[in-house]
Design a protein around this motif. Sequence first.
Motif, PDB file in Angstrom:
ATOM      1  N   VAL A 109       5.068   6.410   7.011  1.00 50.94           N
ATOM      2  CA  VAL A 109       5.720   5.402   6.388  1.00 50.94           C
ATOM      3  C   VAL A 109       5.545   5.618   4.985  1.00 50.94           C
ATOM      4  O   VAL A 109       4.473   5.987   4.493  1.00 50.94           O
ATOM      5  N   ASP A 110       6.492   5.062   4.011  1.00 53.85           N
ATOM      6  CA  ASP A 110       6.119   5.084   2.436  1.00 53.85           C
ATOM      7  C   ASP A 110       5.381   4.253   1.981  1.00 53.85           C
ATOM      8  O   ASP A 110       4.771   4.407   0.883  1.00 53.85           O
ATOM      9  N   ARG A 111       5.140   2.877   2.842  1.00 53.08           N
ATOM     10  CA  ARG A 111       4.528   2.021   2.322  1.00 53.08           C
ATOM     11  C   ARG A 111       3.859   0.788   3.590  1.00 53.08           C
ATOM     12  O   ARG A 111       4.838   0.995   4.282  1.00 53.08           O
ATOM     13  N   ILE A 112       2.941   0.060   3.394  1.00 54.48           N
ATOM     14  CA  ILE A 112       2.641  -0.862   4.238  1.00 54.48           C
ATOM     15  C   ILE A 112       2.915  -1.994   3.489  1.00 54.48           C
ATOM     16  O   ILE A 112       1.842  -2.232   2.475  1.00 54.48           O
ATOM     17  N   THR A 113       3.452  -3.113   3.909  1.00 55.37           N
ATOM     18  CA  THR A 113       3.453  -4.413   3.063  1.00 55.37           C
ATOM     19  C   THR A 113       2.384  -5.478   3.609  1.00 55.37           C
ATOM     20  O   THR A 113       2.337  -5.526   4.607  1.00 55.37           O
ATOM     21  N   ILE A 114       1.830  -5.889   2.692  1.00 55.10           N
ATOM     22  CA  ILE A 114       1.101  -6.976   2.915  1.00 55.10           C
ATOM     23  C   ILE A 114       1.422  -8.507   2.450  1.00 55.10           C
ATOM     24  O   ILE A 114       1.639  -8.425   1.201  1.00 55.10           O
ATOM     25  N   ILE A 128      -3.997   4.193   8.908  1.00 63.20           N
ATOM     26  CA  ILE A 128      -3.901   5.255   8.031  1.00 63.20           C
ATOM     27  C   ILE A 128      -4.704   6.357   8.658  1.00 63.20           C
ATOM     28  O   ILE A 128      -5.559   6.511   9.385  1.00 63.20           O
ATOM     29  N   MET A 129      -3.684   7.428   8.548  1.00 64.56           N
ATOM     30  CA  MET A 129      -3.814   8.818   9.242  1.00 64.56           C
ATOM     31  C   MET A 129      -4.845   9.588   8.519  1.00 64.56           C
ATOM     32  O   MET A 129      -4.512  10.004   7.206  1.00 64.56           O
ATOM     33  N   LEU A 130      -5.685  10.062   9.195  1.00 69.17           N
ATOM     34  CA  LEU A 130      -6.463  11.104   8.276  1.00 69.17           C
ATOM     35  C   LEU A 130      -6.457  12.486   9.036  1.00 69.17           C
ATOM     36  O   LEU A 130      -6.338  12.560  10.223  1.00 69.17           O
ATOM     37  N   PHE A 131      -6.089  13.548   8.019  1.00 70.51           N
ATOM     38  CA  PHE A 131      -5.870  15.069   8.371  1.00 70.51           C
ATOM     39  C   PHE A 131      -6.897  15.809   7.818  1.00 70.51           C
ATOM     40  O   PHE A 131      -7.447  15.502   6.857  1.00 70.51           O
ATOM     41  N   ILE A 140       0.859  -1.150  -0.114  1.00 73.96           N
ATOM     42  CA  ILE A 140       0.089  -0.023  -0.156  1.00 73.96           C
ATOM     43  C   ILE A 140       0.755   1.248   0.147  1.00 73.96           C
ATOM     44  O   ILE A 140       1.824   1.304   0.947  1.00 73.96           O
ATOM     45  N   VAL A 141       0.705   2.193  -1.130  1.00 73.30           N
ATOM     46  CA  VAL A 141       1.670   3.204  -1.203  1.00 73.30           C
ATOM     47  C   VAL A 141       1.029   4.506  -0.772  1.00 73.30           C
ATOM     48  O   VAL A 141       1.644   5.683  -0.367  1.00 73.30           O
ATOM     49  N   SER A 142      -0.333   4.762  -0.615  1.00 70.35           N
ATOM     50  CA  SER A 142      -1.138   5.661  -0.485  1.00 70.35           C
ATOM     51  C   SER A 142      -2.739   5.285  -0.181  1.00 70.35           C
ATOM     52  O   SER A 142      -3.015   4.196  -0.508  1.00 70.35           O
ATOM     53  N   ALA A 143      -3.321   6.381   0.486  1.00 70.20           N
ATOM     54  CA  ALA A 143      -4.680   6.177   0.620  1.00 70.20           C
ATOM     55  C   ALA A 143      -5.361   7.428   0.450  1.00 70.20           C
ATOM     56  O   ALA A 143      -4.581   8.609   0.658  1.00 70.20           O
ATOM     57  N   THR A 156      -4.212   2.455  -2.761  1.00 74.79           N
ATOM     58  CA  THR A 156      -3.406   2.745  -4.044  1.00 74.79           C
ATOM     59  C   THR A 156      -2.100   1.736  -3.655  1.00 74.79           C
ATOM     60  O   THR A 156      -1.381   1.956  -2.653  1.00 74.79           O
ATOM     61  N   PHE A 157      -2.119   0.668  -4.548  1.00 77.88           N
ATOM     62  CA  PHE A 157      -0.903  -0.154  -4.539  1.00 77.88           C
ATOM     63  C   PHE A 157       0.479   0.302  -5.410  1.00 77.88           C
ATOM     64  O   PHE A 157       0.199   0.970  -6.389  1.00 77.88           O
TER      65      PHE A 157
END
Length: 148
Positions: A84-89, A104-107, A56-59, A124-125
């Motif tokens: 972090v740049d990415r979250i690995t699954i 996943i942080m919401l601002f 996962i690279v963005s949300a 987005t992957f």
Amino acid sequence: MKLKALLLASLALSPLAQAKMDIMAHHAYARATPPTAVTSAVFGEFMNRGDKERYIVSATTDAAGKVELHDVIKEGEVMKMRQVDRITIPAKGKVELKPGSLHIMLFDLKAPLAEDQEIDVQLTFANGEKHTFTAPVKKVMSGMKHKH
Ligand SMILES: [Cu+2]
């Protein structure tokens, strides 16, 4: 019946549809916020049924102006969030996003998140694929202080 079989067959033949089905969100939820809060976080379990590691690279979500991927690290006795740049699954595995850990942080929330609302979150992957899931808003027991 025949139509359904055809549909399934065409899904199976489409590499994109096939790949999308590899990722599944379970027990996803967003943290309910007090009326004045402008930040929140989304948690959940993300499964990868495929045999390749996925990143996962963005949300994004319509509920927030800005979204970041975060982890929590311990610096001495202090727990700190960092981007972090990415979250690995992992392949054929899962990653758990939970309070005090990856999230996943919401601002810049457009409105406070009240219990029983739902928000849609799009991931987005690294390979460009996108995956949208729905996260109901829930009260989260504050196991840790969430500070920036
Ligand atoms: Cu955070």
